[in-house]
Design an enzyme around this catalytic site. Structure first.
Site, PDB file in Angstrom:
ATOM      1  N   LYS A  50      -4.350  -2.832  -3.122  1.00 35.34           N
ATOM      2  CA  LYS A  50      -5.412  -1.881  -2.745  1.00 35.34           C
ATOM      3  C   LYS A  50      -4.859  -0.454  -2.676  1.00 35.34           C
ATOM      4  CE  LYS A  50      -6.333  -4.046   1.142  1.00 35.34           C
ATOM      5  NZ  LYS A  50      -5.339  -5.147   1.047  1.00 35.34           N
ATOM      6  N   ARG A  95     -13.254  -4.866   7.236  1.00 26.72           N
ATOM      7  CA  ARG A  95     -12.421  -6.076   7.264  1.00 26.72           C
ATOM      8  C   ARG A  95     -13.139  -7.231   7.964  1.00 26.72           C
ATOM      9  NH1 ARG A  95      -7.421  -3.873   5.985  1.00 26.72           N
ATOM     10  NH2 ARG A  95      -5.671  -5.016   6.798  1.00 26.72           N
ATOM     11  N   ARG A 148       8.064  -4.630  -0.809  1.00 25.10           N
ATOM     12  CA  ARG A 148       7.424  -3.303  -0.769  1.00 25.10           C
ATOM     13  C   ARG A 148       8.254  -2.293   0.032  1.00 25.10           C
ATOM     14  NH1 ARG A 148       1.429  -2.883   1.245  1.00 25.10           N
ATOM     15  NH2 ARG A 148       2.272  -4.029   3.019  1.00 25.10           N
ATOM     16  N   ARG A 182       7.716  -1.726   5.969  1.00 23.16           N
ATOM     17  CA  ARG A 182       6.750  -1.921   7.061  1.00 23.16           C
ATOM     18  C   ARG A 182       7.141  -3.112   7.922  1.00 23.16           C
ATOM     19  NH1 ARG A 182       0.751  -1.559   4.502  1.00 23.16           N
ATOM     20  NH2 ARG A 182       0.457  -3.282   5.958  1.00 23.16           N
ATOM     21  N   ARG A 231      -1.052 -12.534   8.421  1.00 28.58           N
ATOM     22  CA  ARG A 231      -2.025 -11.590   7.825  1.00 28.58           C
ATOM     23  C   ARG A 231      -2.876 -12.310   6.769  1.00 28.58           C
ATOM     24  NH1 ARG A 231       1.990  -7.287   5.865  1.00 28.58           N
ATOM     25  NH2 ARG A 231       0.183  -6.370   4.816  1.00 28.58           N
TER      26      ARG A 231
HETATM   27  P1  AP5 Z   1      -0.144  -2.400  -2.086  1.00 32.30           P
HETATM   28  O1  AP5 Z   1      -0.877  -1.549  -3.049  1.00 32.30           O
HETATM   29  O2  AP5 Z   1       0.607  -1.743  -0.992  1.00 32.30           O
HETATM   30  O3  AP5 Z   1      -1.102  -3.565  -1.524  1.00 32.30           O
HETATM   31  P2  AP5 Z   1      -2.277  -3.506  -0.439  1.00 32.30           P
HETATM   32  O4  AP5 Z   1      -3.379  -4.350  -0.963  1.00 32.30           O
HETATM   33  O5  AP5 Z   1      -2.576  -2.109  -0.071  1.00 32.30           O
HETATM   34  O6  AP5 Z   1      -1.554  -4.295   0.725  1.00 32.30           O
HETATM   35  P3  AP5 Z   1      -1.493  -3.962   2.293  1.00 32.30           P
HETATM   36  O7  AP5 Z   1      -0.370  -4.789   2.853  1.00 32.30           O
HETATM   37  O8  AP5 Z   1      -1.443  -2.510   2.549  1.00 32.30           O
HETATM   38  O9  AP5 Z   1      -2.805  -4.555   2.757  1.00 32.30           O
HETATM   39  P4  AP5 Z   1      -3.199  -4.927   4.180  1.00 32.30           P
HETATM   40  O10 AP5 Z   1      -4.639  -5.091   3.998  1.00 32.30           O
HETATM   41  O11 AP5 Z   1      -2.492  -6.088   4.753  1.00 32.30           O
HETATM   42  O12 AP5 Z   1      -2.622  -3.718   5.062  1.00 32.30           O
HETATM   43  P5  AP5 Z   1      -3.306  -2.483   5.768  1.00 32.30           P
HETATM   44  O13 AP5 Z   1      -2.343  -1.373   5.750  1.00 32.30           O
HETATM   45  O14 AP5 Z   1      -4.676  -2.259   5.238  1.00 32.30           O
HETATM   46  O15 AP5 Z   1       0.859  -3.304  -2.957  1.00 32.30           O
HETATM   47  C1  AP5 Z   1       1.767  -4.220  -2.330  1.00 32.30           C
HETATM   48  C2  AP5 Z   1       3.105  -4.207  -3.087  1.00 32.30           C
HETATM   49  O16 AP5 Z   1       2.890  -4.726  -4.397  1.00 32.30           O
HETATM   50  C3  AP5 Z   1       3.726  -2.836  -3.268  1.00 32.30           C
HETATM   51  O17 AP5 Z   1       5.111  -2.976  -3.182  1.00 32.30           O
HETATM   52  C4  AP5 Z   1       3.304  -2.423  -4.697  1.00 32.30           C
HETATM   53  O18 AP5 Z   1       4.257  -1.561  -5.297  1.00 32.30           O
HETATM   54  C5  AP5 Z   1       3.256  -3.771  -5.390  1.00 32.30           C
HETATM   55  N1  AP5 Z   1       2.218  -3.835  -6.450  1.00 32.30           N
HETATM   56  C6  AP5 Z   1       0.956  -3.340  -6.387  1.00 32.30           C
HETATM   57  N2  AP5 Z   1       0.279  -3.601  -7.528  1.00 32.30           N
HETATM   58  C7  AP5 Z   1       1.157  -4.313  -8.316  1.00 32.30           C
HETATM   59  C8  AP5 Z   1       1.040  -4.885  -9.612  1.00 32.30           C
HETATM   60  N3  AP5 Z   1      -0.102  -4.782 -10.352  1.00 32.30           N
HETATM   61  N4  AP5 Z   1       2.116  -5.549 -10.114  1.00 32.30           N
HETATM   62  C9  AP5 Z   1       3.264  -5.658  -9.382  1.00 32.30           C
HETATM   63  N5  AP5 Z   1       3.424  -5.128  -8.146  1.00 32.30           N
HETATM   64  C10 AP5 Z   1       2.373  -4.466  -7.616  1.00 32.30           C
HETATM   65  O19 AP5 Z   1      -3.468  -3.023   7.261  1.00 32.30           O
HETATM   66  C11 AP5 Z   1      -2.324  -3.218   8.083  1.00 32.30           C
HETATM   67  C12 AP5 Z   1      -2.759  -3.648   9.476  1.00 32.30           C
HETATM   68  O20 AP5 Z   1      -3.565  -2.605  10.075  1.00 32.30           O
HETATM   69  C13 AP5 Z   1      -3.652  -4.895   9.530  1.00 32.30           C
HETATM   70  O21 AP5 Z   1      -2.869  -6.080   9.570  1.00 32.30           O
HETATM   71  C14 AP5 Z   1      -4.416  -4.656  10.827  1.00 32.30           C
HETATM   72  O22 AP5 Z   1      -3.623  -4.954  11.958  1.00 32.30           O
HETATM   73  C15 AP5 Z   1      -4.652  -3.149  10.805  1.00 32.30           C
HETATM   74  N6  AP5 Z   1      -5.922  -2.781  10.129  1.00 32.30           N
HETATM   75  C16 AP5 Z   1      -6.057  -2.032   9.005  1.00 32.30           C
HETATM   76  N7  AP5 Z   1      -7.359  -1.886   8.679  1.00 32.30           N
HETATM   77  C17 AP5 Z   1      -8.065  -2.575   9.624  1.00 32.30           C
HETATM   78  C18 AP5 Z   1      -9.442  -2.823   9.824  1.00 32.30           C
HETATM   79  N8  AP5 Z   1     -10.378  -2.333   8.982  1.00 32.30           N
HETATM   80  N9  AP5 Z   1      -9.804  -3.577  10.890  1.00 32.30           N
HETATM   81  C19 AP5 Z   1      -8.892  -4.065  11.748  1.00 32.30           C
HETATM   82  N10 AP5 Z   1      -7.561  -3.884  11.615  1.00 32.30           N
HETATM   83  C20 AP5 Z   1      -7.141  -3.138  10.553  1.00 32.30           C
HETATM   84 MG    MG Z   2      -2.352  -0.944   1.664  1.00 27.93          MG
END
Ligand code: AP5
Ligand code: MG
Ligand code: ZN
Length: 216
Positions: A13, A88, A127, A160, A171
């Site tokens: 994402k 979410r 990552r 992270r 997660r």
């Molecule tokens: P990346 O692009 O970073 O993936 P992502 O989908 O953004 O993954 P996240 O871990 O950020 O998602 P998340 O939903 O768990 O975390 P968030 O920060 O939202 O890619 C991942 C890796 O793969 C990278 O190394 C990248 O280089 C690689 N990659 C990408 N595309 C690739 C490809 N095509 N091929 C190969 N490699 C690739 O949330 C974190 C925490 O915050 C949650 O657990 C929760 O506690 C809280 N939180 C956030 N939003 C909410 C909400 N709305 N409600 C409640 N709690 C929330």
């Molecule tokens: Mg992300």
């Protein structure tokens, strides 16, 4: 244009959001990035959110909805935005609908990026994230030009805390229980666009652009 990015942790994402935001000229609104900034600055919101994030649980809806509503009221979101990691839960999706319809706006598309669970684990455990601009890298799939340093802003990269194997497992469980129902939620509203998240980031971006449509 208001676009939502759905997808499991590690689906890409953040990676796609950066490309979409630049190509469609809409701000990238990531609740994960906003919450991590609040934790890093030690604000009351950050202190409260940290305990949930460290476990890989969702931060309570009321807190997250509050920061998103505030962010959407900024002028740069007048022509739309790209929501990464929000909504979410069904309660968050309902709150978003209410907030947008209150100002005469709608959601144009909810893009679900689909990737297998094994691939998610290797993406997350390798990552690295920029401490300055939140860009994401991967030690194998997308390494920075100089090890440990962001290509764009030269800030140090970090791993992270929630990218450990144990927290990633939680997660993923939380995603299946609380966030996956949003796929049906947006499908029933005719807004869901499924995108295969395998392949290079540029290949995935081509697919995302094809379903989001013409740049405005
Ligand atoms: P990346 O692009 O970073 O993936 P992502 O989908 O953004 O993954 P996240 O871990 O950020 O998602 P998340 O939903 O768990 O975390 P968030 O920060 O939202 O890619 C991942 C890796 O793969 C990278 O190394 C990248 O280089 C690689 N990659 C990408 N595309 C690739 C490809 N095509 N091929 C190969 N490699 C690739 O949330 C974190 C925490 O915050 C949650 O657990 C929760 O506690 C809280 N939180 C956030 N939003 C909410 C909400 N709305 N409600 C409640 N709690 C929330
Ligand atoms: Mg992300
Ligand atoms: Zn950076």
């Amino acid at each position: 244009m208001n676009v939502i990015l759905l997808g499991a942790p590690g689906a890409g994402k953040g990676t796609q959001a950066e490309k979409i935001s630049a190509a469609y000229r809409i701000p990238h609104v990531s609740t994960g990035d906003m919450l991590r900034d609040a934790v890093a600055s030690g604000t009351p919101l950050g202190l409260e959110a940290k305990q949930f994030m460290d476990r890989g649980d969702l931060v309570p809806d009321a807190l997250v909805v509050g920061i998103v509503k505030d962010r959407l009221s900024h002028a740069d979101c007048d022509n739309g935005c790209l929501l990464d990691g929000f909504p979410r839960t069904v309660a968050q999706a309902d709150a978003l609908d209410g907030a947008l319809s209150g100002v005469g706006k709608t959601i144009d598309a909810a893009v679900s990026i689909d990737v297998s669970e094994d691939e998610l684990m290797s993406r997350l455990t390798g990552r690295r994230t920029c401490s300055g601009c939140d860009r994401v890298y991967h030690v194998v799939f997308n390494p920075p030009k100089a090890e440990g340093v962001c290509d764009v802003c030269s800030s140090p990269l970090y791993q992270r805390e929630d990218d450990s194997e144990k927290t990633v497992s939680n997660r993923l469980r939380v995603y299946h229980e609380q966030t996956a129902p949003l796929v049906d939620y947006y499908e029933s509203r005719g807004l869901l666009k499924n995108v295969d998240g395998n392949g290079s980031p540029d290949e995935v971006f081509q697919r995302v652009s094809a379903v989001v449509g013409a740049r405005q």
